[in-house]
Scaffold this motif. Structure first.
Motif, PDB file in Angstrom:
ATOM      1  N   SER A 139     -53.084  25.399  34.381  1.00 51.25           N
ATOM      2  CA  SER A 139     -52.600  24.272  33.575  1.00 51.25           C
ATOM      3  C   SER A 139     -52.242  24.681  32.156  1.00 51.25           C
ATOM      4  CB  SER A 139     -53.650  23.161  33.545  1.00 51.25           C
ATOM      5  OG  SER A 139     -54.809  23.562  32.833  1.00 51.25           O
ATOM      6  N   VAL A 140     -52.714  25.839  31.700  1.00 50.03           N
ATOM      7  CA  VAL A 140     -52.429  26.292  30.336  1.00 50.03           C
ATOM      8  C   VAL A 140     -51.826  27.687  30.297  1.00 50.03           C
ATOM      9  CG1 VAL A 140     -54.198  24.841  29.276  1.00 50.03           C
ATOM     10  CG2 VAL A 140     -54.796  27.144  30.057  1.00 50.03           C
ATOM     11  N   GLN A 141     -51.796  28.366  31.412  1.00 52.36           N
ATOM     12  CA  GLN A 141     -51.271  29.729  31.471  1.00 52.36           C
ATOM     13  C   GLN A 141     -49.823  29.777  31.016  1.00 52.36           C
ATOM     14  OE1 GLN A 141     -51.588  31.413  35.365  1.00 52.36           O
ATOM     15  NE2 GLN A 141     -50.380  33.250  34.882  1.00 52.36           N
ATOM     16  N   VAL A 142     -49.458  30.809  30.228  1.00 58.12           N
ATOM     17  CA  VAL A 142     -48.083  30.941  29.748  1.00 58.12           C
ATOM     18  C   VAL A 142     -47.413  32.229  30.221  1.00 58.12           C
ATOM     19  CG1 VAL A 142     -48.396  29.483  27.719  1.00 58.12           C
ATOM     20  CG2 VAL A 142     -48.846  31.940  27.551  1.00 58.12           C
ATOM     21  N   PHE A 143     -48.180  33.252  30.544  1.00 54.46           N
ATOM     22  CA  PHE A 143     -47.600  34.516  30.988  1.00 54.46           C
ATOM     23  C   PHE A 143     -47.400  34.492  32.507  1.00 54.46           C
ATOM     24  CE2 PHE A 143     -49.506  35.483  26.947  1.00 54.46           C
ATOM     25  CZ  PHE A 143     -48.600  36.360  26.360  1.00 54.46           C
ATOM     26  N   GLY A 144     -46.206  34.948  32.939  1.00 56.07           N
ATOM     27  CA  GLY A 144     -45.915  34.986  34.359  1.00 56.07           C
ATOM     28  C   GLY A 144     -45.552  33.636  34.954  1.00 56.07           C
ATOM     29  N   VAL A 145     -45.232  32.664  34.097  1.00 54.38           N
ATOM     30  CA  VAL A 145     -44.898  31.308  34.550  1.00 54.38           C
ATOM     31  C   VAL A 145     -43.406  31.060  34.325  1.00 54.38           C
ATOM     32  CG1 VAL A 145     -45.364  28.843  34.234  1.00 54.38           C
ATOM     33  CG2 VAL A 145     -47.219  30.514  33.958  1.00 54.38           C
ATOM     34  N   PRO A 146     -42.685  30.447  35.276  1.00 59.15           N
ATOM     35  CA  PRO A 146     -41.260  30.157  35.081  1.00 59.15           C
ATOM     36  C   PRO A 146     -41.018  29.334  33.821  1.00 59.15           C
ATOM     37  CG  PRO A 146     -41.886  29.810  37.372  1.00 59.15           C
ATOM     38  CD  PRO A 146     -43.162  30.031  36.619  1.00 59.15           C
ATOM     39  N   LEU A 147     -39.933  29.627  33.122  1.00 59.46           N
ATOM     40  CA  LEU A 147     -39.626  28.927  31.875  1.00 59.46           C
ATOM     41  C   LEU A 147     -39.539  27.421  32.071  1.00 59.46           C
ATOM     42  CD1 LEU A 147     -36.930  31.244  30.248  1.00 59.46           C
ATOM     43  CD2 LEU A 147     -39.240  30.806  29.406  1.00 59.46           C
ATOM     44  N   GLU A 148     -38.862  27.007  33.139  1.00 56.88           N
ATOM     45  CA  GLU A 148     -38.677  25.578  33.368  1.00 56.88           C
ATOM     46  C   GLU A 148     -40.010  24.857  33.524  1.00 56.88           C
ATOM     47  OE1 GLU A 148     -37.031  27.997  34.798  1.00 56.88           O
ATOM     48  OE2 GLU A 148     -35.038  27.666  33.927  1.00 56.88           O
ATOM     49  N   GLU A 149     -40.972  25.528  34.123  1.00 61.50           N
ATOM     50  CA  GLU A 149     -42.301  24.931  34.285  1.00 61.50           C
ATOM     51  C   GLU A 149     -43.011  24.829  32.938  1.00 61.50           C
ATOM     52  OE1 GLU A 149     -46.581  26.045  36.386  1.00 61.50           O
ATOM     53  OE2 GLU A 149     -44.718  26.696  37.345  1.00 61.50           O
ATOM     54  N   VAL A 161     -44.900  39.239  22.620  1.00 61.83           N
ATOM     55  CA  VAL A 161     -43.603  38.646  22.968  1.00 61.83           C
ATOM     56  C   VAL A 161     -42.930  39.462  24.073  1.00 61.83           C
ATOM     57  CG1 VAL A 161     -41.251  38.235  22.127  1.00 61.83           C
ATOM     58  CG2 VAL A 161     -43.213  37.503  20.759  1.00 61.83           C
ATOM     59  N   LYS A 162     -42.947  40.780  23.933  1.00 60.93           N
ATOM     60  CA  LYS A 162     -42.343  41.630  24.969  1.00 60.93           C
ATOM     61  C   LYS A 162     -43.075  41.465  26.296  1.00 60.93           C
ATOM     62  CE  LYS A 162     -42.479  45.417  22.421  1.00 60.93           C
ATOM     63  NZ  LYS A 162     -42.292  46.840  22.030  1.00 60.93           N
ATOM     64  N   LYS A 163     -44.384  41.336  26.231  1.00 59.43           N
ATOM     65  CA  LYS A 163     -45.172  41.132  27.441  1.00 59.43           C
ATOM     66  C   LYS A 163     -44.766  39.825  28.126  1.00 59.43           C
ATOM     67  CE  LYS A 163     -49.999  40.978  29.041  1.00 59.43           C
ATOM     68  NZ  LYS A 163     -49.872  42.088  29.999  1.00 59.43           N
ATOM     69  N   PHE A 164     -44.516  38.790  27.326  1.00 60.63           N
ATOM     70  CA  PHE A 164     -44.107  37.499  27.880  1.00 60.63           C
ATOM     71  C   PHE A 164     -42.820  37.646  28.693  1.00 60.63           C
ATOM     72  CE2 PHE A 164     -41.546  33.686  27.771  1.00 60.63           C
ATOM     73  CZ  PHE A 164     -42.430  32.700  28.155  1.00 60.63           C
ATOM     74  N   PHE A 165     -41.816  38.296  28.103  1.00 60.99           N
ATOM     75  CA  PHE A 165     -40.527  38.402  28.783  1.00 60.99           C
ATOM     76  C   PHE A 165     -40.589  39.366  29.971  1.00 60.99           C
ATOM     77  CE2 PHE A 165     -39.037  36.676  24.702  1.00 60.99           C
ATOM     78  CZ  PHE A 165     -38.279  35.623  25.191  1.00 60.99           C
ATOM     79  N   ASN A 166     -41.385  40.411  29.854  1.00 62.87           N
ATOM     80  CA  ASN A 166     -41.527  41.341  30.969  1.00 62.87           C
ATOM     81  C   ASN A 166     -42.219  40.709  32.164  1.00 62.87           C
ATOM     82  OD1 ASN A 166     -40.279  43.740  30.031  1.00 62.87           O
ATOM     83  ND2 ASN A 166     -42.047  44.202  28.740  1.00 62.87           N
ATOM     84  N   GLU A 167     -43.027  39.678  31.924  1.00 61.63           N
ATOM     85  CA  GLU A 167     -43.786  39.058  33.007  1.00 61.63           C
ATOM     86  C   GLU A 167     -43.144  37.780  33.540  1.00 61.63           C
ATOM     87  OE1 GLU A 167     -47.920  38.592  32.086  1.00 61.63           O
ATOM     88  OE2 GLU A 167     -48.197  40.725  31.671  1.00 61.63           O
ATOM     89  N   LEU A 168     -41.991  37.400  33.009  1.00 61.26           N
ATOM     90  CA  LEU A 168     -41.298  36.240  33.575  1.00 61.26           C
ATOM     91  C   LEU A 168     -40.956  36.516  35.040  1.00 61.26           C
ATOM     92  CD1 LEU A 168     -38.747  35.132  30.809  1.00 61.26           C
ATOM     93  CD2 LEU A 168     -40.703  33.820  31.670  1.00 61.26           C
ATOM     94  N   PRO A 169     -41.094  35.524  35.902  1.00 61.07           N
ATOM     95  CA  PRO A 169     -40.767  35.736  37.317  1.00 61.07           C
ATOM     96  C   PRO A 169     -39.330  36.202  37.528  1.00 61.07           C
ATOM     97  CG  PRO A 169     -42.009  33.713  37.049  1.00 61.07           C
ATOM     98  CD  PRO A 169     -41.674  34.192  35.669  1.00 61.07           C
TER      99      PRO A 169
END
Length: 268
Positions: free
Chosen positions: A70-80, A151-159
């Motif tokens: 419910s609060v996770q931000v890494f590895g989560v689709p942007l739209e979600e 920030v780089k980790k966020f984009f690298n982990e996007l589905p």
């Protein structure tokens, strides 16, 4: 957030309230694996910042700490992310976490080696865990370099990558003006959220490039970082290397021609 406290004692490898670690083949004690973000933060806070920090094996556990969906931000689709809680976790279709990081990075755009130099691993881990567990984050307590790593980790982990290679791989960089037109048409095909995030990211990168005399990060240096990250290009062969270089040139054009590419209302 609680920061690791200075101490002259050696690390024990044991976080408060957790069982003792296991003894390795060399006789050293490995830390017990944290079972939650709170356990991980407790481990961070309990260890010294001496040369023995973090304890051996500590970072092996980081990726295995369960996150609350419910609060996770890494590895989560942007739209979600941007529609969660009725949009409360987003600012202009950009996840709040990214929005806050971008603000800090724009203020620190003169920082030498921004996006190239890393920060203290323990602080990077702490920042990642705080964001990913929905806990309050005081970004002023972290360096620009530590924020860029997250920030780089966020984009690298996007589905999915922001700039899928199969959608932009056909765009030639031989004619920059023509390439800009193709990129503008490509943007028109993207979901609104992805356009917003790309705009926010590349706006900051564009500002950083404009301060290259101070931060020593020109458009080529930045494209080498963001090309593989945004397009997920992989370099295994000589042919791959040529394609990676071509994609980097395309991302460099995005950085240098940011204002022209993102005139969304005038897309042709």
């Amino acid at each position: 957030p609680v920061r690791p406290m200075s101490s002259n004692r050696h690390c024990t490898g044991k976080a408060p309230g957790t069982p003792s670690g296991t003894r390795g083949s060399g006789g050293s004690v490995s830390p017990a694996a944290p079972q939650s973000p709170s356990d991980l933060l407790s481990m961070l806070a309990s260890q010294a910042t001496s040369v023995s920090y973090p304890p051996k094996g500590y970072f092996d556990y980081v990726d295995n700490v369960p996150a609350d969906p419910s609060v996770q931000v890494f590895g989560v689709p942007l739209e979600e992310l941007v529609t969660r809680k009725g949009g409360a976790d987003a600012v202009n279709n950009v996840p709040v976490m990214l929005h806050r990081c971008f603000e800090s990075l724009e203020k620190g755009c003169d920082t030498d080696g921004i996006f190239r130099i890393s920060g203290r691993p323990s602080h990077i881990t702490e920042l990642h865990v705080l964001f990913n567990s929905g806990k309050p984050v005081e970004l002023a307590r972290y360096s620009v370099h530590e924020i860029t790593v997250v920030v780089k980790k966020f984009f690298n982990e996007l589905p999915e990558p922001l700039l899928p290679h199969d959608q932009i791989g056909h765009i030639s960089v031989d004619d920059p003006a023509k390439a800009v037109r193709h990129l503008r048409r490509f943007l028109r095909t993207l979901p609104e959220t992805r356009i917003a995030v790309l705009h926010a990211l590349l706006r900051v990168v564009h500002v950083i490039e404009q301060h290259k005399d101070a931060n020593h990060m020109d458009s080529e240096s930045l494209s080498i970082i963001f090309g593989p990250m945004l397009c997920r290009t992989v370099c295994k062969t000589a042919e791959d290397a040529q394609e990676v270089n071509r994609i980097n040139k395309l991302v460099e054009l995005l950085i240098l021609s940011f204002d022209k590419v993102f005139e969304i209302e005038n897309l042709e």
